[in-house]
Design an enzyme around this catalytic site. Structure first.
Site, PDB file in Angstrom:
ATOM      1  N   HIS A  47      38.083 -18.728  13.853  1.00  0.00           N
ATOM      2  CA  HIS A  47      39.476 -19.119  13.604  1.00  0.00           C
ATOM      3  C   HIS A  47      39.852 -18.816  12.162  1.00  0.00           C
ATOM      4  CE1 HIS A  47      38.317 -21.825  17.092  1.00  0.00           C
ATOM      5  NE2 HIS A  47      39.100 -20.885  17.563  1.00  0.00           N
ATOM      6  N   PHE A  48      41.102 -18.461  11.954  1.00  0.00           N
ATOM      7  CA  PHE A  48      41.465 -18.018  10.608  1.00  0.00           C
ATOM      8  C   PHE A  48      42.954 -18.136  10.345  1.00  0.00           C
ATOM      9  CE2 PHE A  48      41.730 -14.286  13.401  1.00  0.00           C
ATOM     10  CZ  PHE A  48      42.994 -13.800  13.105  1.00  0.00           C
ATOM     11  N   GLU A  52      45.280 -15.588   8.049  1.00  0.00           N
ATOM     12  CA  GLU A  52      45.137 -14.321   7.332  1.00  0.00           C
ATOM     13  C   GLU A  52      46.482 -13.876   6.761  1.00  0.00           C
ATOM     14  OE1 GLU A  52      42.310 -11.132   8.800  1.00  0.00           O
ATOM     15  OE2 GLU A  52      44.233 -10.199   9.290  1.00  0.00           O
ATOM     16  N   HIS A  59      45.136 -18.135  13.783  1.00  0.00           N
ATOM     17  CA  HIS A  59      44.349 -18.115  15.016  1.00  0.00           C
ATOM     18  C   HIS A  59      43.566 -19.409  15.133  1.00  0.00           C
ATOM     19  CE1 HIS A  59      40.431 -16.662  17.153  1.00  0.00           C
ATOM     20  NE2 HIS A  59      41.306 -17.030  18.070  1.00  0.00           N
ATOM     21  N   HIS A  78      45.690 -17.300  24.334  1.00  0.00           N
ATOM     22  CA  HIS A  78      44.785 -16.351  24.992  1.00  0.00           C
ATOM     23  C   HIS A  78      43.623 -17.013  25.745  1.00  0.00           C
ATOM     24  CE1 HIS A  78      43.216 -15.581  20.616  1.00  0.00           C
ATOM     25  NE2 HIS A  78      42.408 -16.450  21.183  1.00  0.00           N
ATOM     26  N   HIS A 114      42.854  -9.502  23.807  1.00  0.00           N
ATOM     27  CA  HIS A 114      43.178 -10.591  22.874  1.00  0.00           C
ATOM     28  C   HIS A 114      42.564 -10.380  21.493  1.00  0.00           C
ATOM     29  CE1 HIS A 114      39.111 -12.071  22.917  1.00  0.00           C
ATOM     30  NE2 HIS A 114      39.417 -13.217  22.371  1.00  0.00           N
ATOM     31  N   GLY A 115      41.845  -9.274  21.313  1.00  0.00           N
ATOM     32  CA  GLY A 115      41.207  -9.024  20.029  1.00  0.00           C
ATOM     33  C   GLY A 115      40.424  -7.734  20.134  1.00  0.00           C
ATOM     34  N   GLY A 175      37.036  -7.911  20.131  1.00  0.00           N
ATOM     35  CA  GLY A 175      35.880  -8.293  20.947  1.00  0.00           C
ATOM     36  C   GLY A 175      34.586  -8.106  20.183  1.00  0.00           C
TER      37      GLY A 175
HETATM   38  P1  5GP Z   1      38.247 -15.146  19.868  1.00  0.00           P
HETATM   39  O1  5GP Z   1      39.480 -15.808  20.313  1.00  0.00           O
HETATM   40  O2  5GP Z   1      37.568 -14.452  21.010  1.00  0.00           O
HETATM   41  O3  5GP Z   1      37.345 -16.020  19.106  1.00  0.00           O
HETATM   42  O4  5GP Z   1      38.677 -14.052  18.808  1.00  0.00           O
HETATM   43  C1  5GP Z   1      39.750 -13.197  19.004  1.00  0.00           C
HETATM   44  C2  5GP Z   1      39.640 -11.982  18.140  1.00  0.00           C
HETATM   45  O5  5GP Z   1      39.988 -12.287  16.791  1.00  0.00           O
HETATM   46  C3  5GP Z   1      38.271 -11.365  17.995  1.00  0.00           C
HETATM   47  O6  5GP Z   1      37.949 -10.597  19.119  1.00  0.00           O
HETATM   48  C4  5GP Z   1      38.432 -10.523  16.742  1.00  0.00           C
HETATM   49  O7  5GP Z   1      38.851  -9.216  17.083  1.00  0.00           O
HETATM   50  C5  5GP Z   1      39.553 -11.215  15.982  1.00  0.00           C
HETATM   51  N1  5GP Z   1      39.144 -11.777  14.674  1.00  0.00           N
HETATM   52  C6  5GP Z   1      38.083 -12.561  14.396  1.00  0.00           C
HETATM   53  N2  5GP Z   1      38.061 -12.902  13.087  1.00  0.00           N
HETATM   54  C7  5GP Z   1      39.157 -12.319  12.520  1.00  0.00           C
HETATM   55  C8  5GP Z   1      39.727 -12.317  11.191  1.00  0.00           C
HETATM   56  O8  5GP Z   1      39.220 -12.912  10.259  1.00  0.00           O
HETATM   57  N3  5GP Z   1      40.868 -11.611  11.019  1.00  0.00           N
HETATM   58  C9  5GP Z   1      41.488 -10.932  12.032  1.00  0.00           C
HETATM   59  N4  5GP Z   1      42.612 -10.277  11.778  1.00  0.00           N
HETATM   60  N5  5GP Z   1      40.975 -10.915  13.275  1.00  0.00           N
HETATM   61  C10 5GP Z   1      39.837 -11.604  13.530  1.00  0.00           C
HETATM   62 MN    MN Z   2      39.196 -20.474  19.728  1.00  0.00          MN
HETATM   63 MN    MN Z   3      40.725 -17.284  20.166  1.00  0.00          MN
END
Ligand code: 5GP
Ligand code: MN
Ligand code: MN
Length: 480
Positions: free
Chosen positions: A203-204, A206, A234, A328, A403-404, A406
């Site tokens: 989670h972040f 940015e 996120h 997501h 959703h990202g 991955g």
């Molecule tokens: P998830 O919901 O599966 O944990 O993460 C979603 C997506 O966030 C990941 O697949 C990755 O592409 C993206 N992500 C993870 N860390 C960062 C970050 O620090 N900055 C950004 N822009 N995207 C991130």
């Molecule tokens: Mn999460």
């Molecule tokens: Mn997520």
């Protein structure tokens, strides 16, 4: 290994019904040839397992960012008939309504660069991060119930965010059908002190700037232009959602037996969609979803305050408008055209973003002609993307996108292979500043642990699910 797959098109592969016993429909994997080579066999197995569940429609799908998850793969999408299908917590995930929001600004990259370091320090101070972090916002039990039921409406009424933000949240940040009586005391206890907290790891928050526009008209409609600063949040439903998932998984594990659903994997615990057990889970899930929208709303509010404290003297209006907020990790009752007939289905999106086409009644008025914005984060060292959904998304993927980027490297592996301090220095030399509670976390979240966001997004673009609008590059990240 992938000989079993049938190639449907450049970016579509079928997992045939014979791949595993009991499959009701084929699997459908949306990947390019090079991304296919990164897919684990176990992920294919999970796609096939989901295809055995009762009432599944069309096919069990995996997005180009797919990887192994709890029962259902992350990047998995499955729609189950409202009457003959099931509801499964594993198809939503533990972090119910984990999601992403994007906030625009009137600031340019040059405006922010000189103040970036202090800006990030203040954001990191204002927004609690880390596993068990607690918020400075304290809500009563009654307020928590209100949040479960009214979501973002509660936030705006209580001074977090403004009325205009509401329409730009998926489901207006207030999904109907919540029933707090289905949420345990333990889930409430975990949820009460965590509203306005990021949580850990992936989670972040940015700070980014737009380095490329692909579609001027769509970008203008979203208020986006080259060189502009944005920020992205996120996070999800924290301990509350996790506990709700845990509690109801237990109930649904017994329910699967009670209703004689044969499961290839016990992590797929589920019950018939109209059963008491499934409906109870769904009502509790909605509470967690609404909680998550409030969580992102409160974080956005505090981040706006920090931006204002740094820049309001130089600008009369910072224009910190919410572009959009998407879930997501969620299940929703939706209408889709299947075999030419309008059918109600419970669409499970687990690590998948909704992508509704232009004209869909669930879109806010100002995006009705455009299509729903789709927000795809990359990593703290690679681009994130804004897309807008196109007319064929419903037909192709029940209105769903990736959703990202991955994950390709496990957290454990990353901690062994990479040093957080090195990653931080390397990012810093590229002008990207990271604030994190500990260096090991930077290693676990290093750009190298993720697939190429550009490659993943190109699949969704080329398939005609959603088209690219803007590319965002990271300037600074705060991480749990
Ligand atoms: P998830 O919901 O599966 O944990 O993460 C979603 C997506 O966030 C990941 O697949 C990755 O592409 C993206 N992500 C993870 N860390 C960062 C970050 O620090 N900055 C950004 N822009 N995207 C991130
Ligand atoms: Mn999460
Ligand atoms: Mn997520």
């Amino acid at each position: 290994v992938f000989d079993v797959l049938k190639r449907i098109s450049d970016n579509e592969w079928e997992v045939p019904v014979g791949f595993k016993p009991g499959m009701n429909v084929p699997g459908r994997i949306f990947v390019s040839e090079s991304l296919l080579n990164m897919l684990e066999m176990e992920t294919l197995g999970q796609v096939a397992n989901v295809a055995t569940l009762p009432g599944i429609q069309k096919y069990s799908m995996a997005m180009p960012d797919a990887h192994l998850g709890y029962g259902f793969s992350i990047g998995g999408v499955a729609a189950f008939d409202k009457e003959t299908g099931i509801i499964s917590p594993g198809g939503v995930g533990f972090d119910i309504n984990c999601g992403v929001r994007l906030i625009r600004s009137n600031l340019s990259e040059q405006d922010v660069r000189p103040k970036l370091s202090e800006l990030l320090d203040d954001l990191f101070k204002a927004i609690p991060t880390g596993v068990g972090s607690k918020s400075r916002l304290r809500v009563t039990d009654a307020e928590l119930e209100d949040i479960f039921v009214h979501g973002v409406q509660w936030a705006v009424e209580n001074g977090y965010g403004v009325e205009a933000d509401i329409a730009h949240c998926e489901s207006k940040g207030q999904m109907p059908g919540a029933d707090p009586s289905k949420v345990s005391a333990k889930a409430r206890k975990r949820g009460r002190p965590q509203i306005g907290t990021l949580g850990s790891g992936n989670h972040f928050l940015e700070v980014q700037y737009i380095d490329k526009i692909y579609d001027e008209e769509a970008a203008a409609a979203m208020g986006l232009k080259e060189g502009q600063v944005t920020f992205m949040v996120h996070c999800g439903s924290r301990g509350a959602g996790h506990q709700i998932c845990t509690d109801h998984l237990q109930i649904l594990t017994s329910a699967s037996k009670k209703y004689n659903i044969s499961l290839p994997d016990r992590q797929l615990a589920c019950a018939p969609a109209q059963s008491q057990e499934a409906q109870d889970y769904f009502k509790a899930m909605v509470c967690a979803a609404n909680y998550a929208w409030v969580n992102r709303h409160v974080i956005m509010h505090w981040a706006r305050e920090i931006f204002e404290s740094h820049f309001a003297n130089d600008f009369c209006d910072l224009g910190l408008d919410l572009v959009y907020d998407v879930a997501h990790n969620i299940a929703k009752l939706e209408e889709h055209k299947i075999d030419g007939k309008n059918t109600e289905v419970y669409v499970h999106r687990k690590g998948a973003t909704r992508a509704f086409p232009p004209g869909h009644p669930d879109l806010p008025e100002d995006y009705l002609d455009l299509g729903q914005p789709v927000l795809i984060p990359g990593s703290m060292g690679t681009p994130s993307y804004v897309l807008c959904s196109t007319k064929d998304s419903m037909e192709i993927s029940f209105g769903s996108a990736c959703h990202g980027a991955g994950r390709v490297m496990s957290r454990k592996h990353a901690k062994k292979e990479l040093r957080g301090e090195d990653i931080r220095d390397e990012l810093s030399s590229r002008g990207i500043q990271v604030r994190a509670t500990q260096p090991s976390l930077i290693a676990e979240e290093a750009p190298a642990v993720y697939k190429s966001s550009s490659e993943v997004v190109d699949v969704v673009h080329d398939l005609g699910i959603a088209r690219k609008v803007a590319r965002l590059l990271p300037m600074g990240v705060i991480k749990g």
